[in-house]
Design a protein around this motif. Structure first.
Motif, PDB file in Angstrom:
ATOM      1  N   PRO A   1      16.286  11.057   6.785  1.00 37.72           N
ATOM      2  CA  PRO A   1      15.888   9.694   6.278  1.00 37.72           C
ATOM      3  C   PRO A   1      14.508   9.539   5.853  1.00 37.72           C
ATOM      4  O   PRO A   1      14.243   8.894   4.863  1.00 37.72           O
ATOM      5  CB  PRO A   1      16.332   9.024   7.660  1.00 37.72           C
ATOM      6  N   VAL A   2      13.544  10.310   6.380  1.00 36.36           N
ATOM      7  CA  VAL A   2      12.171  10.343   6.218  1.00 36.36           C
ATOM      8  C   VAL A   2      11.960  10.830   4.636  1.00 36.36           C
ATOM      9  O   VAL A   2      11.110  10.321   3.955  1.00 36.36           O
ATOM     10  CB  VAL A   2      11.462  11.053   7.191  1.00 36.36           C
ATOM     11  N   LEU A   3      12.634  12.131   4.398  1.00 31.19           N
ATOM     12  CA  LEU A   3      12.848  12.629   2.947  1.00 31.19           C
ATOM     13  C   LEU A   3      13.287  11.456   1.934  1.00 31.19           C
ATOM     14  O   LEU A   3      12.475  11.300   0.985  1.00 31.19           O
ATOM     15  CB  LEU A   3      13.496  13.926   2.936  1.00 31.19           C
ATOM     16  N   LYS A   4      14.173  10.829   2.336  1.00 35.53           N
ATOM     17  CA  LYS A   4      14.682   9.808   1.252  1.00 35.53           C
ATOM     18  C   LYS A   4      13.844   8.710   0.920  1.00 35.53           C
ATOM     19  O   LYS A   4      13.433   8.119  -0.011  1.00 35.53           O
ATOM     20  CB  LYS A   4      16.097   9.564   2.088  1.00 35.53           C
ATOM     21  N   ALA A   5      13.002   8.316   2.281  1.00 34.05           N
ATOM     22  CA  ALA A   5      12.144   7.070   2.200  1.00 34.05           C
ATOM     23  C   ALA A   5      11.041   7.515   1.406  1.00 34.05           C
ATOM     24  O   ALA A   5      10.375   6.919   0.635  1.00 34.05           O
ATOM     25  CB  ALA A   5      11.963   6.731   3.523  1.00 34.05           C
ATOM     26  N   TYR A   6      10.598   8.791   1.444  1.00 33.70           N
ATOM     27  CA  TYR A   6       9.421   9.356   0.795  1.00 33.70           C
ATOM     28  C   TYR A   6       9.713   9.475  -0.648  1.00 33.70           C
ATOM     29  O   TYR A   6       8.855   9.015  -1.553  1.00 33.70           O
ATOM     30  CB  TYR A   6       9.101  10.717   1.241  1.00 33.70           C
ATOM     31  N   ALA A   7      10.987   9.704  -0.929  1.00 33.10           N
ATOM     32  CA  ALA A   7      11.361   9.907  -2.497  1.00 33.10           C
ATOM     33  C   ALA A   7      11.166   8.306  -2.946  1.00 33.10           C
ATOM     34  O   ALA A   7      10.805   8.286  -4.348  1.00 33.10           O
ATOM     35  CB  ALA A   7      12.772  10.555  -2.540  1.00 33.10           C
ATOM     36  N   GLU A   8      11.839   7.579  -2.324  1.00 32.94           N
ATOM     37  CA  GLU A   8      11.608   6.076  -2.918  1.00 32.94           C
ATOM     38  C   GLU A   8      10.239   5.685  -2.803  1.00 32.94           C
ATOM     39  O   GLU A   8       9.901   4.901  -4.080  1.00 32.94           O
ATOM     40  CB  GLU A   8      12.408   4.995  -1.769  1.00 32.94           C
ATOM     41  N   CYS A   9       9.319   5.980  -2.065  1.00 36.57           N
ATOM     42  CA  CYS A   9       7.940   5.675  -2.284  1.00 36.57           C
ATOM     43  C   CYS A   9       7.422   6.293  -3.479  1.00 36.57           C
ATOM     44  O   CYS A   9       6.590   5.684  -4.178  1.00 36.57           O
ATOM     45  CB  CYS A   9       7.319   6.202  -1.012  1.00 36.57           C
TER      46      CYS A   9
ATOM     47  N   ASN B   1       0.910  -1.274   0.104  1.00 36.10           N
ATOM     48  CA  ASN B   1      -0.136  -0.014  -0.031  1.00 36.10           C
ATOM     49  C   ASN B   1       1.018   1.058   0.159  1.00 36.10           C
ATOM     50  O   ASN B   1       1.317   1.716   1.035  1.00 36.10           O
ATOM     51  CB  ASN B   1      -0.873   0.000   1.248  1.00 36.10           C
ATOM     52  N   LEU B   2       1.431   1.585  -1.285  1.00 32.97           N
ATOM     53  CA  LEU B   2       2.480   2.801  -1.029  1.00 32.97           C
ATOM     54  C   LEU B   2       1.552   4.018  -0.968  1.00 32.97           C
ATOM     55  O   LEU B   2       2.417   4.992  -0.497  1.00 32.97           O
ATOM     56  CB  LEU B   2       2.963   2.685  -2.613  1.00 32.97           C
ATOM     57  N   ARG B   3       0.331   4.080  -1.447  1.00 30.31           N
ATOM     58  CA  ARG B   3      -0.132   5.539  -1.204  1.00 30.31           C
ATOM     59  C   ARG B   3      -0.318   5.600   0.470  1.00 30.31           C
ATOM     60  O   ARG B   3       0.008   6.621   1.013  1.00 30.31           O
ATOM     61  CB  ARG B   3      -1.621   5.540  -1.662  1.00 30.31           C
ATOM     62  N   GLY B   4      -0.698   4.544   0.981  1.00 30.35           N
ATOM     63  CA  GLY B   4      -0.709   4.739   2.537  1.00 30.35           C
ATOM     64  C   GLY B   4       0.602   5.153   3.243  1.00 30.35           C
ATOM     65  O   GLY B   4       0.699   6.037   4.017  1.00 30.35           O
ATOM     66  N   ALA B   5       1.708   4.372   2.722  1.00 34.21           N
ATOM     67  CA  ALA B   5       3.035   4.972   3.084  1.00 34.21           C
ATOM     68  C   ALA B   5       3.422   6.173   2.797  1.00 34.21           C
ATOM     69  O   ALA B   5       3.964   6.899   3.778  1.00 34.21           O
ATOM     70  CB  ALA B   5       4.045   4.031   2.427  1.00 34.21           C
TER      71      ALA B   5
END
Length: 367
Positions: A333-341, A313-317
């Motif tokens: 780290p959150v910005l990078k994880a968001y970018a990957e998503c 569920n990538l939209r939820g993430a």
């Protein structure tokens, strides 16, 4: 017209004008239900470290701890760095600290384990706890001299002793100077004694007015954290230099004000006021980024983001990450994880902007 909250992220990633923001939104926390795979927040390490620090603040000369039931055992690992003698429910001797989580069949058997001048600690899971049940927890507590602490939104501690006594502020400074505890306290974001008092809710005299209004609903932390900052007359400042004492009082009050901002955000969230919640939480982060209740909320969002990603569920993430960024916009780290998503969602242009922002934060001197 876009909601004000959409512009929070736009300030973080300037120049982005993408329909993806409208599709994804900011508000997973309010609208999306997390998967059942999300782990219990009682395992959040920083909360357990803070709980240990609060217990040692109340009993700085402790030499032994008894974990009187299974629920209390959740704190054992967090006590390991202290070097104290740790015992379990089968131990029949006296201990400086006796920790329990469930109402015992025989109070006398539990209290008899508390050494002279020792403390009794009840670990309270306040999630879904009814007000009447909480009233019973307070009224049944065998020692009438007690303090309520709220390190987490639903993780509370009731710490009491048979006879009231004054605790020395000097001992709290010594606690933070203890080499055995320094690393774990720092990892939990605790840097000085003032950090502890964000979690202080009060004595029975300060709490009982909250029960004046009859209610059968669940207990909420904001019901028992008054608008007025509680006094701390049980803390002795003997031996503390005036300038250090002034700094402590100012910082402790500041931490308590921030905690009220966090709770204001919680109240807004429960009412469905998304803008109000994020405004309060982001203001709290700017004033005290180490507030334990705020960090717990961010931790919950991070756990949910990973769980959503795991089940596809990538939209939820993405919504989790956006809410985290709205509260704490400099979290690389959150910005990078968001970018990957975003890349996984096919939103590469927006992902590149997010990565650019993360790069700027990581290397501020570079063009």
């Amino acid at each position: 017209m876009m909601k004000k909250t959409h512009f929070i992220f736009w300030r973080v990633v300037p120049g982005v004008a993408s329909a993806a923001v409208l599709v994804l939104g900011l508000f997973f926390f309010f609208r999306a239900k997390p998967p059942k795979t999300v782990p219990d927040l009682h395992h959040y390490k920083s909360l357990r470290t803070l709980s240990v620090a609060l217990i040692l603040a109340e009993k700085p000369d402790a030499v032994s701890v008894c974990f009187a039931d299974e629920g209390a055992e959740s704190l054992r690992d967090a006590f390991a760095p202290t070097g104290l003698t740790l015992t379990n429910a089968t131990y029949e001797g006296h201990c400086s600290v006796v920790v329990f989580s469930n109402t015992p069949r025989e109070w006398s058997r539990l209290t008899s384990r508390v050494a002279d001048s020792g403390i009794l600690v009840r670990v309270i899971d306040a999630q879904n706890l009814k007000r009447d049940a909480f009233r019973n927890i307070l009224s049944d507590f065998p020692f009438r001299s007690f303090h309520l602490w709220m390190p987490g939104e639903y993780d509370w501690l009731l710490i009491g002793r048979e006879r009231p006594c004054k605790l020395k502020l000097e001992a709290l400074f010594d606690l933070f100077a203890d080499d055995r505890l320094f690393e774990s306290l720092a990892a939990a974001g605790l840097s000085d004694p003032a950090d502890l008092f964000a979690s202080y809710a009060g004595t029975w005299e300060e709490l009982k007015d909250a029960f004046a209004v009859e209610s059968t609903g669940t207990v909420l932390p904001e019901n028992f954290v008054t608008r007025d900052i509680p006094a701390i007359p049980w803390l002795s400042d003997d031996g503390i230099e005036p300038d250090i004492l002034e700094d402590f009082r100012r910082e402790a009050r500041s931490r308590q004000v921030v905690r009220r901002l966090v709770l204001k955000g919680c109240m807004s969230a429960r009412r469905g006021d998304e803008d109000g919640a994020l405004d309060a939480w982001s203001a709290a982060w700017r004033r005290n980024p180490g507030d334990s209740m705020l960090l717990e909320r961010l931790y919950r969002l991070a756990v949910n983001a990973r769980a959503f990603t795991k089940v596809g569920n990538l939209r939820g993430a993405a919504k989790c990450y956006e809410t985290m960024i709205a509260i704490r916009p400099t979290d690389i780290p959150v910005l990078k994880a968001y970018a990957e998503c975003l890349i996984a969602l096919g939103q590469r242009p927006l992902a590149e902007k997010v990565l650019e922002r993360a790069q700027t934060l990581a290397f501020p001197g570079r063009e």
